[in-house]
Design a protein around this motif. Structure first.
Motif, PDB file in Angstrom:
ATOM      1  N   LEU A 104       0.983  -1.160  -0.069  1.00 20.43           N
ATOM      2  CA  LEU A 104       0.004  -0.027   0.042  1.00 20.43           C
ATOM      3  C   LEU A 104       0.767   1.359   0.100  1.00 20.43           C
ATOM      4  O   LEU A 104       0.545   2.504  -0.721  1.00 20.43           O
ATOM      5  N   LYS A 105       2.095   1.088   0.449  1.00 21.97           N
ATOM      6  CA  LYS A 105       2.795   2.447   0.645  1.00 21.97           C
ATOM      7  C   LYS A 105       3.433   2.649  -0.686  1.00 21.97           C
ATOM      8  O   LYS A 105       3.700   3.893  -1.221  1.00 21.97           O
ATOM      9  N   LYS A 106       3.776   1.486  -1.428  1.00 26.63           N
ATOM     10  CA  LYS A 106       4.144   1.725  -3.034  1.00 26.63           C
ATOM     11  C   LYS A 106       3.202   2.536  -3.552  1.00 26.63           C
ATOM     12  O   LYS A 106       3.335   3.288  -4.563  1.00 26.63           O
ATOM     13  N   ILE A 107       1.955   1.871  -3.625  1.00 25.42           N
ATOM     14  CA  ILE A 107       0.644   2.417  -4.433  1.00 25.42           C
ATOM     15  C   ILE A 107       0.734   4.113  -3.896  1.00 25.42           C
ATOM     16  O   ILE A 107       0.375   4.691  -4.579  1.00 25.42           O
ATOM     17  N   GLN A 108       0.559   4.229  -2.672  1.00 27.62           N
ATOM     18  CA  GLN A 108       0.801   5.483  -2.209  1.00 27.62           C
ATOM     19  C   GLN A 108       1.834   6.633  -2.784  1.00 27.62           C
ATOM     20  O   GLN A 108       1.540   7.649  -3.002  1.00 27.62           O
ATOM     21  N   ASP A 163      -6.897   4.874 -13.788  1.00 28.55           N
ATOM     22  CA  ASP A 163      -5.601   4.061 -13.941  1.00 28.55           C
ATOM     23  C   ASP A 163      -4.765   3.834 -13.012  1.00 28.55           C
ATOM     24  O   ASP A 163      -4.316   2.723 -12.895  1.00 28.55           O
ATOM     25  N   LEU A 164      -4.775   4.768 -11.998  1.00 28.57           N
ATOM     26  CA  LEU A 164      -4.057   4.624 -10.803  1.00 28.57           C
ATOM     27  C   LEU A 164      -4.647   3.484 -10.005  1.00 28.57           C
ATOM     28  O   LEU A 164      -3.881   2.664  -9.090  1.00 28.57           O
ATOM     29  N   LEU A 165      -6.086   3.313 -10.153  1.00 23.44           N
ATOM     30  CA  LEU A 165      -6.586   2.073  -9.569  1.00 23.44           C
ATOM     31  C   LEU A 165      -6.546   0.625 -10.213  1.00 23.44           C
ATOM     32  O   LEU A 165      -7.165  -0.154  -9.481  1.00 23.44           O
ATOM     33  N   VAL A 166      -5.747   0.767 -11.144  1.00 22.00           N
ATOM     34  CA  VAL A 166      -5.689  -0.642 -11.669  1.00 22.00           C
ATOM     35  C   VAL A 166      -4.556  -1.193 -11.066  1.00 22.00           C
ATOM     36  O   VAL A 166      -3.229  -1.003 -11.469  1.00 22.00           O
ATOM     37  N   LEU A 167      -4.928  -2.076 -10.249  1.00 21.67           N
ATOM     38  CA  LEU A 167      -3.777  -2.912  -9.123  1.00 21.67           C
ATOM     39  C   LEU A 167      -3.752  -4.280  -9.580  1.00 21.67           C
ATOM     40  O   LEU A 167      -4.537  -5.032 -10.068  1.00 21.67           O
ATOM     41  N   ASN A 168      -2.561  -4.843  -9.325  1.00 26.70           N
ATOM     42  CA  ASN A 168      -2.363  -6.495  -9.525  1.00 26.70           C
ATOM     43  C   ASN A 168      -1.775  -6.895  -8.199  1.00 26.70           C
ATOM     44  O   ASN A 168      -0.697  -6.568  -7.741  1.00 26.70           O
ATOM     45  N   LEU A 213     -10.692  -2.232 -14.911  1.00 24.60           N
ATOM     46  CA  LEU A 213     -10.945  -2.212 -13.770  1.00 24.60           C
ATOM     47  C   LEU A 213     -12.125  -3.150 -13.502  1.00 24.60           C
ATOM     48  O   LEU A 213     -12.971  -3.340 -14.506  1.00 24.60           O
ATOM     49  N   ASP A 214     -12.359  -3.988 -12.400  1.00 21.57           N
ATOM     50  CA  ASP A 214     -13.294  -5.001 -12.169  1.00 21.57           C
ATOM     51  C   ASP A 214     -14.388  -4.146 -11.165  1.00 21.57           C
ATOM     52  O   ASP A 214     -14.090  -3.861 -10.342  1.00 21.57           O
ATOM     53  N   ALA A 215     -15.612  -3.995 -11.761  1.00 22.41           N
ATOM     54  CA  ALA A 215     -16.667  -3.401 -11.083  1.00 22.41           C
ATOM     55  C   ALA A 215     -17.021  -4.131  -9.774  1.00 22.41           C
ATOM     56  O   ALA A 215     -17.630  -3.383  -8.942  1.00 22.41           O
TER      57      ALA A 215
END
Length: 260
Positions: A104-108, A163-168, A213-215
């Motif tokens: 989560l820190k990396k995403i931040q 696009d920032l919320l496309v996470l893996n 993104l998956d709704a």
């Protein structure tokens, strides 16, 4: 005559030591008796069991009497002060949580860099909490006062945020709307609560238009004026309270488990 005297002298030097056996038994029994008396002053089930084993060892010629310096079972370091030993599952869960916090820190960091590039530091901020990674966006970036529809010119920015919320791997994400405590004055919404709900729903709807993104991992909530982050007594405080938030949840946590 001399030979007879020598034989008598040898007989006197030979001492009969057979009395040592009952004497040693007596000492052993006395020692056991003192131990029993001592243990009776502060005895519990565990002490009694250990005492019984030790006493039995003495009577049968064993050496169990000196197994412990006192009749208290030694504790392992993890058992002191009533603490239970750490179970493998607890250790794994703790390690998994730490790794997730690092992710989560990396995403931040990525989101903060985006905010800096867009020069949105005064209107958008991030915060890492126990609930997850929280992005707080002031409403004036996307909405006109009293409106729940995203302005046409601000749609591209909303798409960039998506696009920032496309996470893996994908994470559960909660979109929430918030207002100040000034009563709304239009015919479209009955209350600030209705306005906050529709802003959250409309913003979420635009985000999930992103095919990456998956709704299913998204949900929307409206809190109206009831979760302020600043005082509603000042214009600056009311401006901060009018916001839309994106909460990226820790792995394995369901949307509905968000803390109220």
């Amino acid at each position: 005559m001399a030979k007879k005297k020598k034989k008598h002298k040898d007989h006197e030097e030979h001492v009969d030591e057979s009395w040592l056996i009952p004497y040693a038994d007596l000492l052993t029994l006395l020692l056991a008796l003192f131990i029993v008396l001592f243990a009776m002053s502060s005895i519990d089930a565990k002490k009694f069991d250990m005492l019984s084993k030790s006493f039995n060892a003495v009577l049968t010629g064993g050496t169990g009497m000196m197994d412990y310096s006192s009749f208290v079972e030694p504790k392992s370091p993890t058992q002191e002060d009533g603490k239970k030993p750490a179970e493998p599952k607890d250790v794994q869960r703790s390690n998994s949580k730490e790794k997730d916090q690092e992710a989560l820190k990396k995403i931040q960091e990525q989101v903060n860099q985006f905010i800096k590039n867009k020069k949105l530091e005064k209107q958008v901020n991030t915060k890492l909490t126990d609930e997850g990674l929280l992005l707080s966006i002031e409403d004036n970036i996307f909405f006109d006062s009293g409106k729940a529809v995203i302005r046409e010119q601000d749609i591209p920015l909303a798409r960039e945020i998506s696009d920032l919320l496309v996470l893996n791997p994908p994470r559960n994400i909660v979109i929430s709307g918030h207002t100040d405590n000034v009563p709304i004055r239009n015919s479209q919404f009955k209350s600030n609560w209705h306005l906050s709900v529709m802003r959250a729903v409309n913003f979420m709807g635009l985000l999930i238009e992103n095919p990456k993104l998956d709704a299913k991992v998204f949900s929307a909530k409206g809190y109206g004026e009831y979760k302020p982050i600043a005082s509603n007594k000042t214009e600056e405080g009311r401006r901060k309270n009018r916001r839309v938030e994106i909460l990226i949840l820790p792995m394995g946590q369901e949307n509905l488990n968000e803390k109220e």
